[in-house]
Design an enzyme around this catalytic site. Structure first.
Site, PDB file in Angstrom:
ATOM      1  N   GLY A  46     -53.480  46.639-174.066  1.00 39.50           N
ATOM      2  CA  GLY A  46     -53.668  45.318-174.643  1.00 39.50           C
ATOM      3  C   GLY A  46     -53.035  44.265-173.750  1.00 39.50           C
ATOM      4  O   GLY A  46     -52.132  44.565-172.964  1.00 39.50           O
ATOM      5  N   GLN A  51     -49.553  36.169-171.720  1.00 40.33           N
ATOM      6  CA  GLN A  51     -48.982  37.068-170.706  1.00 40.33           C
ATOM      7  C   GLN A  51     -49.492  36.744-169.307  1.00 40.33           C
ATOM      8  O   GLN A  51     -48.920  37.207-168.327  1.00 40.33           O
ATOM      9  CB  GLN A  51     -49.275  38.521-171.046  1.00 40.33           C
ATOM     10  CG  GLN A  51     -48.494  39.015-172.251  1.00 40.33           C
ATOM     11  CD  GLN A  51     -48.768  40.471-172.523  1.00 40.33           C
ATOM     12  OE1 GLN A  51     -49.713  40.801-173.221  1.00 40.33           O
ATOM     13  NE2 GLN A  51     -47.940  41.325-171.944  1.00 40.33           N
ATOM     14  N   CYS A  89     -44.462  47.050-173.087  1.00 34.88           N
ATOM     15  CA  CYS A  89     -45.092  45.754-172.886  1.00 34.88           C
ATOM     16  C   CYS A  89     -45.250  45.503-171.392  1.00 34.88           C
ATOM     17  O   CYS A  89     -44.297  45.717-170.629  1.00 34.88           O
ATOM     18  CB  CYS A  89     -44.227  44.665-173.522  1.00 34.88           C
ATOM     19  SG  CYS A  89     -44.907  43.009-173.360  1.00 34.88           S
ATOM     20  N   LEU A  90     -46.436  45.054-170.999  1.00 35.70           N
ATOM     21  CA  LEU A  90     -46.663  44.759-169.584  1.00 35.70           C
ATOM     22  C   LEU A  90     -45.759  43.642-169.080  1.00 35.70           C
ATOM     23  O   LEU A  90     -45.503  43.549-167.887  1.00 35.70           O
ATOM     24  CB  LEU A  90     -48.133  44.394-169.356  1.00 35.70           C
ATOM     25  CG  LEU A  90     -49.144  45.513-169.653  1.00 35.70           C
ATOM     26  CD1 LEU A  90     -50.570  44.985-169.503  1.00 35.70           C
ATOM     27  CD2 LEU A  90     -48.905  46.716-168.760  1.00 35.70           C
ATOM     28  N   HIS A 131     -48.986  44.003-182.026  1.00 34.53           N
ATOM     29  CA  HIS A 131     -48.204  43.655-180.841  1.00 34.53           C
ATOM     30  C   HIS A 131     -48.801  42.425-180.146  1.00 34.53           C
ATOM     31  O   HIS A 131     -48.076  41.478-179.801  1.00 34.53           O
ATOM     32  CB  HIS A 131     -48.178  44.866-179.890  1.00 34.53           C
ATOM     33  CG  HIS A 131     -47.447  44.638-178.616  1.00 34.53           C
ATOM     34  ND1 HIS A 131     -46.194  45.160-178.384  1.00 34.53           N
ATOM     35  CD2 HIS A 131     -47.783  43.961-177.481  1.00 34.53           C
ATOM     36  CE1 HIS A 131     -45.796  44.815-177.163  1.00 34.53           C
ATOM     37  NE2 HIS A 131     -46.743  44.081-176.607  1.00 34.53           N
ATOM     38  N   GLU A 132     -50.111  42.443-179.922  1.00 38.31           N
ATOM     39  CA  GLU A 132     -50.742  41.340-179.188  1.00 38.31           C
ATOM     40  C   GLU A 132     -50.761  40.054-180.012  1.00 38.31           C
ATOM     41  O   GLU A 132     -50.581  38.967-179.464  1.00 38.31           O
ATOM     42  CB  GLU A 132     -52.153  41.730-178.739  1.00 38.31           C
ATOM     43  CG  GLU A 132     -52.221  42.947-177.825  1.00 38.31           C
ATOM     44  CD  GLU A 132     -51.308  42.884-176.606  1.00 38.31           C
ATOM     45  OE1 GLU A 132     -50.993  41.773-176.120  1.00 38.31           O
ATOM     46  OE2 GLU A 132     -50.913  43.958-176.130  1.00 38.31           O
ATOM     47  N   HIS A 135     -47.522  38.452-179.599  1.00 37.22           N
ATOM     48  CA  HIS A 135     -47.480  37.679-178.351  1.00 37.22           C
ATOM     49  C   HIS A 135     -48.035  36.276-178.576  1.00 37.22           C
ATOM     50  O   HIS A 135     -47.451  35.283-178.115  1.00 37.22           O
ATOM     51  CB  HIS A 135     -48.296  38.358-177.247  1.00 37.22           C
ATOM     52  CG  HIS A 135     -47.541  39.319-176.413  1.00 37.22           C
ATOM     53  ND1 HIS A 135     -46.432  38.975-175.669  1.00 37.22           N
ATOM     54  CD2 HIS A 135     -47.738  40.640-176.189  1.00 37.22           C
ATOM     55  CE1 HIS A 135     -45.978  40.028-175.025  1.00 37.22           C
ATOM     56  NE2 HIS A 135     -46.754  41.059-175.330  1.00 37.22           N
TER      57      HIS A 135
END
Length: 166
Positions: A46, A51, A89-90, A131-132, A135
């Site tokens: 994701g 991000q 997380c990226l 999660h996204e 963000h």
């Protein structure tokens, strides 16, 4: 398509609430393609627009056999079942921690063409949606950790090469 740089922990855009998308045009479709390519390049499941530095309410996903984009997402839990599992997380490389999330959610929004989308998700896709969307609300998964776990995660982050280079 373009792989875009992923913003890393400490960048203020990651703590910024994204604004709703109002125009479903070719630039949005290009953004979605770029985000999917960026996510794939980074090995993620994701990726939210902030991000990559854009405060637009859009995220992309590729998990549990489903791939796409959700624009202006909203979600709600189906019941009280909770899953506890590892999350990464990226934007926070090389760190994972167990996070409690709803097991089953229904997410609603639009695809990149403005068509309505409804997803009923469990397991990894449910975790990804939550999660996204966090963000897009300016919330990193670190805020979902128990206080002692968060304290240890922050200690680990401060010792990472990518953090000390900032």
């Amino acid at each position: 398509m373009t792989v875009r740089p992923i913003r890393i922990f400490g960048d203020p855009v990651l703590n910024t609430q994204a604004t709703p998308v109002e125009l479903f045009d070719e630039s949005l479709r290009t953004l979605v393609r770029d985000m999917l390519e960026t996510m794939d390049d980074a090995g993620g499941v994701g990726l939210a627009a902030n991000q990559i530095g854009l405060t637009k309410r859009v995220f992309v996903y590729d998990c549990d056999g489903m791939r796409g984009a959700l624009v202006n997402p909203e979600w709600e839990p189906v019941n009280d079942l909770v899953q506890i599992g590892p999350e990464g997380c990226l934007s926070i490389p090389d760190l994972q921690a167990d996070v409690a999330r709803h097991e089953i959610v229904v997410a609603r929004g639009f695809d990149e063409f403005g068509r309505p989308v409804t997803l009923r998700a469990n397991s990894l896709l449910a975790r990804c949606i939550q999660h996204e969307t966090d963000h897009l609300d300016g919330v990193l998964f670190l805020r979902r950790l128990e206080p002692e776990v968060r304290k240890e995660a922050m200690r680990m982050i401060r010792g990472m090469d990518w953090y000390t280079a900032q």
